[in-house]
Design a protein around this motif. Structure first.
Motif, PDB file in Angstrom:
ATOM      1  N   GLY A  17       0.546  -1.078   0.050  1.00 22.59           N
ATOM      2  CA  GLY A  17      -0.367   0.006   0.201  1.00 22.59           C
ATOM      3  C   GLY A  17       0.854   0.957  -0.217  1.00 22.59           C
ATOM      4  N   PRO A  18      -0.135   2.637   0.002  1.00 22.34           N
ATOM      5  CA  PRO A  18       0.651   3.486   0.123  1.00 22.34           C
ATOM      6  C   PRO A  18       2.203   3.793   1.030  1.00 22.34           C
ATOM      7  N   VAL A  19       1.465   3.530   2.462  1.00 22.34           N
ATOM      8  CA  VAL A  19       2.261   3.005   3.422  1.00 22.34           C
ATOM      9  C   VAL A  19       3.812   2.437   3.762  1.00 22.34           C
ATOM     10  N   ALA A  20       3.924   1.278   2.957  1.00 23.03           N
ATOM     11  CA  ALA A  20       4.838   0.373   2.315  1.00 23.03           C
ATOM     12  C   ALA A  20       5.738   1.104   1.272  1.00 23.03           C
ATOM     13  N   ARG A  21       4.937   1.370   0.855  1.00 21.51           N
ATOM     14  CA  ARG A  21       5.492   2.057  -0.543  1.00 21.51           C
ATOM     15  C   ARG A  21       6.691   3.897  -0.662  1.00 21.51           C
ATOM     16  N   PHE A  22       6.428   4.273   0.110  1.00 24.83           N
ATOM     17  CA  PHE A  22       7.178   5.261   0.692  1.00 24.83           C
ATOM     18  C   PHE A  22       8.419   5.024   2.039  1.00 24.83           C
ATOM     19  N   ALA A  23       7.736   3.659   2.613  1.00 21.19           N
ATOM     20  CA  ALA A  23       8.838   2.599   4.281  1.00 21.19           C
ATOM     21  C   ALA A  23      10.180   2.739   3.293  1.00 21.19           C
ATOM     22  N   TRP A  24      10.564   2.413   1.731  1.00 19.65           N
ATOM     23  CA  TRP A  24      11.654   1.193   1.691  1.00 19.65           C
ATOM     24  C   TRP A  24      12.519   2.290   1.493  1.00 19.65           C
ATOM     25  N   PRO A  25      12.269   3.413   0.586  1.00 21.19           N
ATOM     26  CA  PRO A  25      12.987   4.421  -0.046  1.00 21.19           C
ATOM     27  C   PRO A  25      13.978   5.516   1.370  1.00 21.19           C
ATOM     28  N   VAL A  26      12.782   5.276   2.557  1.00 20.29           N
ATOM     29  CA  VAL A  26      13.261   5.852   3.566  1.00 20.29           C
ATOM     30  C   VAL A  26      14.226   5.441   4.297  1.00 20.29           C
ATOM     31  N   VAL A  27      13.646   4.099   3.910  1.00 24.24           N
ATOM     32  CA  VAL A  27      14.777   3.323   4.789  1.00 24.24           C
ATOM     33  C   VAL A  27      16.523   2.928   4.010  1.00 24.24           C
ATOM     34  N   ILE A  28      16.038   2.997   2.374  1.00 29.07           N
ATOM     35  CA  ILE A  28      17.733   3.310   2.098  1.00 29.07           C
ATOM     36  C   ILE A  28      18.572   4.400   1.684  1.00 29.07           C
ATOM     37  N   ALA A  29      17.845   5.412   2.091  1.00 23.45           N
ATOM     38  CA  ALA A  29      18.030   6.955   2.413  1.00 23.45           C
ATOM     39  C   ALA A  29      18.854   7.064   3.622  1.00 23.45           C
ATOM     40  N   CYS A  30      18.144   6.050   4.909  1.00 18.68           N
ATOM     41  CA  CYS A  30      19.365   6.555   6.178  1.00 18.68           C
ATOM     42  C   CYS A  30      20.686   5.815   6.113  1.00 18.68           C
ATOM     43  N   ALA A  35      25.767   4.842   5.986  1.00 20.55           N
ATOM     44  CA  ALA A  35      27.179   4.899   5.312  1.00 20.55           C
ATOM     45  C   ALA A  35      28.507   5.470   5.218  1.00 20.55           C
ATOM     46  N   SER A  36      28.064   6.847   4.212  1.00 28.06           N
ATOM     47  CA  SER A  36      29.011   7.737   4.248  1.00 28.06           C
ATOM     48  C   SER A  36      28.945   8.490   5.344  1.00 28.06           C
ATOM     49  N   GLY A  37      28.810   8.335   6.721  1.00 33.17           N
ATOM     50  CA  GLY A  37      29.102   9.243   7.472  1.00 33.17           C
ATOM     51  C   GLY A  37      28.261  10.537   8.041  1.00 33.17           C
ATOM     52  N   ALA A  38      27.319  10.607   7.063  1.00 28.41           N
ATOM     53  CA  ALA A  38      27.077  12.572   6.902  1.00 28.41           C
ATOM     54  C   ALA A  38      26.205  12.603   7.879  1.00 28.41           C
ATOM     55  N   ALA A  39      25.273  11.175   7.838  1.00 34.46           N
ATOM     56  CA  ALA A  39      25.149  11.659  10.158  1.00 34.46           C
ATOM     57  C   ALA A  39      25.751  11.816  10.805  1.00 34.46           C
ATOM     58  N   ASN A  40      26.712  11.488  10.894  1.00 36.03           N
ATOM     59  CA  ASN A  40      28.000  11.336  11.837  1.00 36.03           C
ATOM     60  C   ASN A  40      28.128  12.985  11.466  1.00 36.03           C
ATOM     61  N   ALA A  41      28.623  13.521  10.555  1.00 32.78           N
ATOM     62  CA  ALA A  41      29.090  14.678  10.731  1.00 32.78           C
ATOM     63  C   ALA A  41      27.850  16.198  10.912  1.00 32.78           C
TER      64      ALA A  41
END
Length: 182
Positions: A17-30, A35-41
């Protein structure tokens, strides 16, 4: 949706559904940020206070740089005020000690905590040695905030502010000095 109670429209029950459709891109972006360390910076910038918001102001103000040591002949001339009415009583200063209105202490924006300063009032001619244990003042063009006792000994308690000259003091660590007019 067909109107039958056992039919689910849009596939919400199956995870498509619409909720699951937007959850995967958010998980992948996180995961990519982690992995890139930008969140730590980004967290480090927030943790170390690149920008500090003060209470009572609408915008952000940059935190002034703190000096690691005081040059021996550094002097400053400007306006000093005193603080410590009722709000500061019992609260911790920037050095971690409890604010004491009867101690000869001061707040400065850049000088290292623990620095001893000779403060000379140009209006009254009196001098006092204070210890920097807090940060401030953050109002106007003031260079120093004094404890009520230091302001009383300088003779500026009634006026609130006064022009002063400050310089590093060569005083033993356990000695607090006040002098008469020069």
């Amino acid at each position: 949706m067909t109107g039958y109670p056992d039919h689910h429209g849009g596939g919400e029950a199956t995870g498509h559904g619409p909720v699951a459709r937007f959850a995967w891109p958010v998980v992948i972006a996180c995961l990519m940020l982690a992995a890139s360390g930008a969140a730590n910076a980004a967290c480090a910038v927030a943790r170390h206070g690149a920008v500090m918001v003060r209470h009572g102001t609408r915008g952000a103000a940059r935190r002034p740089p703190v000096m690691s040591r005081v040059p021996p002949h550094r002097s400053q001339h400007g306006l000093a005020s005193w603080y410590g009415t009722g709000r500061q009583l019992g609260h911790a200063t920037a050095s971690g000690e409890t604010f004491d209105p009867d101690a000869l202490t001061a707040a400065h924006t850049q000088l290292p905590l623990g620095t001893r300063l000779l403060v000379h009032s140009r209006r009254t001619g009196r001098s006092v040695v204070v210890r920097v244990n807090d940060r401030g003042p953050f109002r106007g063009h003031r260079i120093l905030d004094l404890s009520p006792e230091a302001a009383r000994q300088l003779g500026i308690l009634g006026t609130g502010t006064a022009p002063v000259d400050i310089e590093p003091a060569d005083v033993a660590a356990d000695e607090e000095v006040a002098s008469a007019p020069r």
